[in-house]
Design a protein around this motif. Structure first.
Motif, PDB file in Angstrom:
ATOM      1  N   ARG A  91       4.091  42.033  -8.374  1.00 42.73           N
ATOM      2  CA  ARG A  91       3.803  41.496  -9.718  1.00 42.73           C
ATOM      3  C   ARG A  91       2.602  40.567  -9.694  1.00 42.73           C
ATOM      4  O   ARG A  91       1.741  40.608 -10.570  1.00 42.73           O
ATOM      5  N   MET A  92       2.543  39.718  -8.661  1.00 41.87           N
ATOM      6  CA  MET A  92       1.414  38.795  -8.553  1.00 41.87           C
ATOM      7  C   MET A  92       0.107  39.572  -8.401  1.00 41.87           C
ATOM      8  O   MET A  92      -0.901  39.249  -9.029  1.00 41.87           O
ATOM      9  N   SER A  93       0.125  40.599  -7.566  1.00 45.87           N
ATOM     10  CA  SER A  93      -1.074  41.413  -7.346  1.00 45.87           C
ATOM     11  C   SER A  93      -1.505  42.109  -8.635  1.00 45.87           C
ATOM     12  O   SER A  93      -2.693  42.129  -8.971  1.00 45.87           O
ATOM     13  N   THR A  94      -0.551  42.666  -9.360  1.00 40.06           N
ATOM     14  CA  THR A  94      -0.855  43.325 -10.630  1.00 40.06           C
ATOM     15  C   THR A  94      -1.472  42.341 -11.617  1.00 40.06           C
ATOM     16  O   THR A  94      -2.452  42.652 -12.291  1.00 40.06           O
ATOM     17  N   ASN A  95      -0.915  41.131 -11.687  1.00 40.85           N
ATOM     18  CA  ASN A  95      -1.453  40.121 -12.589  1.00 40.85           C
ATOM     19  C   ASN A  95      -2.884  39.743 -12.220  1.00 40.85           C
ATOM     20  O   ASN A  95      -3.725  39.552 -13.099  1.00 40.85           O
ATOM     21  N   LEU A  96      -3.176  39.642 -10.914  1.00 41.89           N
ATOM     22  CA  LEU A  96      -4.532  39.297 -10.486  1.00 41.89           C
ATOM     23  C   LEU A  96      -5.515  40.413 -10.815  1.00 41.89           C
ATOM     24  O   LEU A  96      -6.644  40.151 -11.252  1.00 41.89           O
ATOM     25  N   VAL A  97      -5.115  41.659 -10.613  1.00 33.01           N
ATOM     26  CA  VAL A  97      -5.981  42.789 -10.957  1.00 33.01           C
ATOM     27  C   VAL A  97      -6.247  42.808 -12.459  1.00 33.01           C
ATOM     28  O   VAL A  97      -7.395  42.968 -12.900  1.00 33.01           O
ATOM     29  N   THR A  98      -5.204  42.610 -13.246  1.00 32.44           N
ATOM     30  CA  THR A  98      -5.353  42.585 -14.708  1.00 32.44           C
ATOM     31  C   THR A  98      -6.295  41.468 -15.125  1.00 32.44           C
ATOM     32  O   THR A  98      -7.179  41.665 -15.963  1.00 32.44           O
ATOM     33  N   LEU A  99      -6.130  40.297 -14.534  1.00 33.38           N
ATOM     34  CA  LEU A  99      -6.982  39.164 -14.866  1.00 33.38           C
ATOM     35  C   LEU A  99      -8.445  39.471 -14.540  1.00 33.38           C
ATOM     36  O   LEU A  99      -9.349  39.176 -15.330  1.00 33.38           O
ATOM     37  N   GLY A 100      -8.684  40.096 -13.385  1.00 35.28           N
ATOM     38  CA  GLY A 100     -10.055  40.467 -13.020  1.00 35.28           C
ATOM     39  C   GLY A 100     -10.657  41.457 -14.003  1.00 35.28           C
ATOM     40  O   GLY A 100     -11.818  41.335 -14.400  1.00 35.28           O
ATOM     41  N   LYS A 101      -9.867  42.439 -14.427  1.00 36.68           N
ATOM     42  CA  LYS A 101     -10.355  43.421 -15.395  1.00 36.68           C
ATOM     43  C   LYS A 101     -10.686  42.761 -16.728  1.00 36.68           C
ATOM     44  O   LYS A 101     -11.697  43.094 -17.359  1.00 36.68           O
TER      45      LYS A 101
END
Length: 183
Positions: free
Chosen positions: A50-60
């Motif tokens: 979940r943390m990784s997904t949130n970081l990827v989303t934030l970068g996008k």
């Protein structure tokens, strides 16, 4: 970035420790202890994902690469499924849900689910491991309103910080255990 890297390292350490414990327990045929260690490891992996997904989303979002993919979907089914996804993370906490069936929504189901996971994750983090109770309710208000409530008996949020909760990088003191990327 250092804070975020630290937050990613913590679940990895939990996975390693619990996998080591499971291995030792299996050798000594303590299968109940091994199962408990594996379950803790799975919880840590789910949190890391979940943390990784949130970081990827934030970068996008930061680079303007994130586009909403709106469609009609069954919000009741999505929220019910998401509540079930969180059950392994509860430990001894209790989760109660009352979700009205058949509520339809037009929007980006992935983003709605990410938002809901984030709120549930915070509820789990800030409720007592043994006495925590998290309640999720959802009902149709009027034709244009859906009322989704997530409540817990955790430490609560100071009224003074409420205006800042949705500001990026805002943290409620150091007690939050947050990577500080905001709700």
């Amino acid at each position: 970035l250092a804070d975020i890297a630290h937050k990613l390292k913590t679940p990895l350490t939990i996975v390693k420790i619990n996998n080591d414990m499971a291995k030792i327990s299996m050798k000594s045929k303590e299968y109940g202890e091994a199962e408990e260690a594996v379950n803790k490891s799975i919880q840590a992996v789910m949190r890391l994902a979940r943390m990784s997904t949130n970081l990827v989303t934030l970068g996008k979002i930061d680079f303007g690469l994130s586009k909403l993919e709106k469609h009609q979907f069954d919000l009741s089914a999505l929220i019910s499924s998401s509540v079930s996804d969180f059950k392994p993370l509860l430990g001894l906490r209790k989760m109660e849900s009352k979700i009205e069936r058949g509520i339809q929504f037009y929007g980006d189901s992935s983003r709605i689910q990410e938002m809901f996971y984030n709120l549930l994750d915070n509820a789990v983090k800030f409720t007592d491991e043994e006495k925590g109770v998290i309640k999720v309710t959802m009902k149709q208000g009027n034709s244009e309103t859906i009322i989704l409530t997530i409540s817990d008996n955790g430490i609560g949020i100071d009224d003074a910080v409420l205006p800042n909760l949705f500001s990026r990088y805002y943290q409620v003191e150091s007690r939050s255990g947050s990577a500080g990327i905001g709700l």
